[in-house]
Design a protein around this motif. Structure first.
Motif, short mmCIF file in Angstrom:
data_model
loop_
_atom_site.label_atom_id
_atom_site.label_comp_id
_atom_site.label_asym_id
_atom_site.label_seq_id
_atom_site.Cartn_x
_atom_site.Cartn_y
_atom_site.Cartn_z
N ALA A 430 1.13 -1.45 -0.18
CA ALA A 430 0.07 0.55 -0.30
C ALA A 430 0.96 1.31 0.03
N GLY A 431 -0.36 2.42 -0.21
CA GLY A 431 1.20 3.68 -1.11
C GLY A 431 0.83 4.84 -0.28
N PHE A 432 1.17 5.52 -0.13
CA PHE A 432 0.81 7.19 -0.13
C PHE A 432 1.37 8.38 -1.09
N THR A 433 1.44 9.22 -1.48
CA THR A 433 2.27 9.93 -2.89
C THR A 433 2.49 11.23 -2.63
N LEU A 434 3.84 11.12 -2.65
CA LEU A 434 4.76 12.18 -2.26
C LEU A 434 4.82 12.94 -3.20
N GLY A 435 3.99 13.27 -4.44
CA GLY A 435 3.78 14.73 -5.03
C GLY A 435 2.84 15.38 -4.62
N GLY A 436 3.69 16.98 -5.73
CA GLY A 436 1.71 17.89 -4.54
C GLY A 436 2.07 19.39 -5.06
N LEU A 437 2.43 20.39 -4.40
CA LEU A 437 2.46 22.03 -5.61
C LEU A 437 4.15 22.37 -5.46
N ARG A 438 4.85 23.23 -5.94
CA ARG A 438 6.06 23.08 -6.22
C ARG A 438 6.40 24.25 -5.19
N THR A 439 7.11 24.17 -4.51
CA THR A 439 7.30 25.25 -3.49
C THR A 439 8.53 25.99 -3.20
N SER A 440 9.10 26.52 -2.96
CA SER A 440 10.21 27.38 -3.23
C SER A 440 10.97 27.41 -1.56
N ILE A 441 12.31 27.45 -1.15
CA ILE A 441 12.40 26.76 0.43
C ILE A 441 11.94 27.77 1.26
N GLN A 442 11.39 29.04 0.75
CA GLN A 442 10.74 30.06 1.74
C GLN A 442 8.83 29.06 1.58
N SER A 443 8.61 28.22 1.41
CA SER A 443 7.06 27.71 1.20
C SER A 443 6.55 28.50 0.49
N GLU A 444 6.81 29.51 -0.54
CA GLU A 444 5.92 29.70 -1.54
C GLU A 444 5.43 29.13 -2.22
N VAL A 445 4.27 28.91 -2.52
CA VAL A 445 3.63 28.27 -3.52
C VAL A 445 3.88 28.82 -4.55
N LEU A 446 4.86 28.12 -6.11
CA LEU A 446 4.92 28.68 -7.24
C LEU A 446 4.44 28.63 -8.05
#
Length: 494
Positions: A430-446
């Motif tokens: 069984a598994g869970f997803t690792l992908g998602g929103l691309r963010t900067s190292i300041q956690s801004e959503v790009l």
């Protein structure tokens, strides 16, 4: 009306213009969606820099998937716990391992940043009341069955990674006795002191809030539309919104689109991981990364696996059995059609079954038992000669304590004798997803343009963090807390 998604709701995810909001029912400087590890870390840091913080949580209490997890936090570079237990590590060595193990496509900037800040992050956790026992658990296992504070959690001491980077355990586990993973694991003792810290800092929380849409003023995010008991609630964010709502493992349509190998086998701890945060941000043009990546749990007990050999549906070995079990899971599901059998002799089975384990419920009885590999092969219905040749090659090298095919450590390499058995482990993943929103190292959503979306920040499993293709236990809680902190600080600044 928008089409219903897999969770049975039919709400729109499109952003709401601020001029269409008649009444703000709640407001704060920083509004955090989700009260798991990323959310609580964001809330603490935003409050510490003076922001008024409000957390919106979908369930009736704090914790999220983190509180049900085993509790590994992936830290290294020379933490006080590593040093106290005699292990040497550096940020550069940690980065070498993570780039090799978490790829392909791992984000070098983010991993470099994470490794350089790892010791400080460990100290931050300790300062906020998270306890770590000065004890190392060195046996194979998904987790320590005891309250030890440190363990290998990513295959750092197994091939091929032990030849790429100097070995160092980085699975840091909050101390907790009487753990029950999935009910109250080590992750509970990570979350509890952090939530208590947040509350002391004046962080407010509203529960049973289903976050559904973002409110925008031009291109800037200024709030959230949620529903509570069927009534719409508008929440204003004066400086920033932080999305910390988990993965998309329980969104069937997203899994079918992005990570189809996980269809029908979600492994996230809570079903609230439905991808809503990702979809809301996508509606604003947010970029995504590594949406096909997944961690895969393998329902086999490591104490048994290291003492035998794992073969696929062709009777061939496909992985070193002493590596991180999550890597075994990925190799099984993603590259071997979810077909696995553990071949083990009676003496090895009895020895493994008698060892300490955090997963004794994964100790299954053999399905087939025979006197010889040829007989076992026939009973299993494998092509003639396949399993025989695999066992013969393994045993030939095992006589010298070697495994040149996959590099299993000599301490676990012994010839397979008689009686010989096979455990049927087909479909045991069984598994869970690792992908998602691309963010900067300041956690801004790009945005897809590469520019930050003003007022919007994110952390945790709704983002593409330090993992791309591979995984190590502790990277979710580690990455979520580390970049949750960044998200809180960034959101407070606006």
């Amino acid at each position: 009306m928008a089409p219903a998604n897999s969770t049975g709701s039919a709400h729109s995810i499109r952003p709401v213009a601020v001029d269409d909001v008649d009444t703000w029912h709640l407001e704060a400087d920083v509004v955090v969606a989700g009260y798991g590890i990323a959310g609580v870390s964001a809330a603490i840091e935003a409050a510490r820099v003076g922001a008024d913080v409000l957390v919106l949580e979908r369930t009736s209490g704090w914790g999220g998937a983190a509180a049900l997890a085993g509790g590994f936090i992936y830290l290294g570079g020379g933490t006080p716990l590593q040093k106290a237990l005699g292990f040497e590590d550096t940020p550069e060595n940690m980065k070498t391992f993570m780039m090799a193990a978490l790829g392909p496509g791992a984000d070098e900037e983010k991993i470099t940043d994470y490794c350089n800040g790892s010791v400080e992050h460990y100290n931050w956790l300790v300062d906020n009341g998270v306890p770590f026992k000065e004890s190392f658990y060195g046996q194979p296992g998904w987790e320590t069955p005891f309250d030890d504070g440190l363990m290998y959690s990513g295959g750092e001491n197994a091939a091929p990674f032990n030849a790429i980077a100097a070995q160092a355990p980085r699975g840091h586990v909050p101390q907790m006795s009487d753990k029950r993973t999935g009910e109250k694991g080590g992750g509970f003792m990570l979350m509890k002191p952090l939530v208590e810290t947040a509350e002391k800092l004046g962080v407010r929380a509203e529960h049973d809030m289903r976050v559904q849409r973002l409110v925008v003023d031009g291109d800037r995010v200024v709030g959230i539309i949620a529903k509570r008991y069927g009534k719409e609630v508008a929440v204003r964010a004066r400086t920033g919104v932080v999305l910390a709502m988990g993965s998309f493992a329980y969104n069937e349509s997203m899994v079918e689109s992005y990570a189809p190998r996980l269809i029908g086998r979600p492994g996230a701890a809570i079903e609230e991981h439905d991808g809503t945060a990702i979809r809301m941000a996508q509606a604003l043009g947010a970029d995504l990364a590594h949406m096909d990546a997944s961690e895969v749990a393998f329902f086999g007990d490591p104490q048994l696996m290291v003492r035998g050999i794992l073969v696929n549906g062709r009777g061939q070995r496909y992985v070193n059995e002493d590596t991180y079990p999550g890597r075994i899971g990925q190799e099984t599901l993603l590259r071997n059609n979810n077909e696995a059998y553990l071949i083990i002799d009676e003496a090895a089975y009895d020895e493994g079954a008698g060892a300490d384990s955090s997963t004794p419920f994964f100790r299954f009885r053999p399905k087939w038992v025979a006197e010889t590999a040829a007989e076992l092969e026939s009973e299993m219905g494998l092509p003639e000669g396949t399993l025989q040749s695999t066992v013969e090659v393994y045993n030939r090298h095992a006589e010298r304590g070697e495994d040149p095919v996959f590099g299993k450590k000599p301490e676990w390499v012994k010839p397979i004798g008689s009686p010989i058995a096979a455990l049927d482990l087909r479909g045991f993943t069984a598994g869970f997803t690792l992908g998602g929103l691309r963010t900067s190292i300041q956690s801004e959503v790009l945005h897809v343009s590469g520019e930050p979306i003003p007022g919007l920040f994110a952390a945790g499993r709704c983002t593409a963090g330090v993992c791309a293709g591979g995984y190590a236990s502790g990277t979710s809680l580690g990455d979520g807390s580390f970049y949750g902190r960044r998200a809180g600080i960034s959101a407070a600044k606006g």
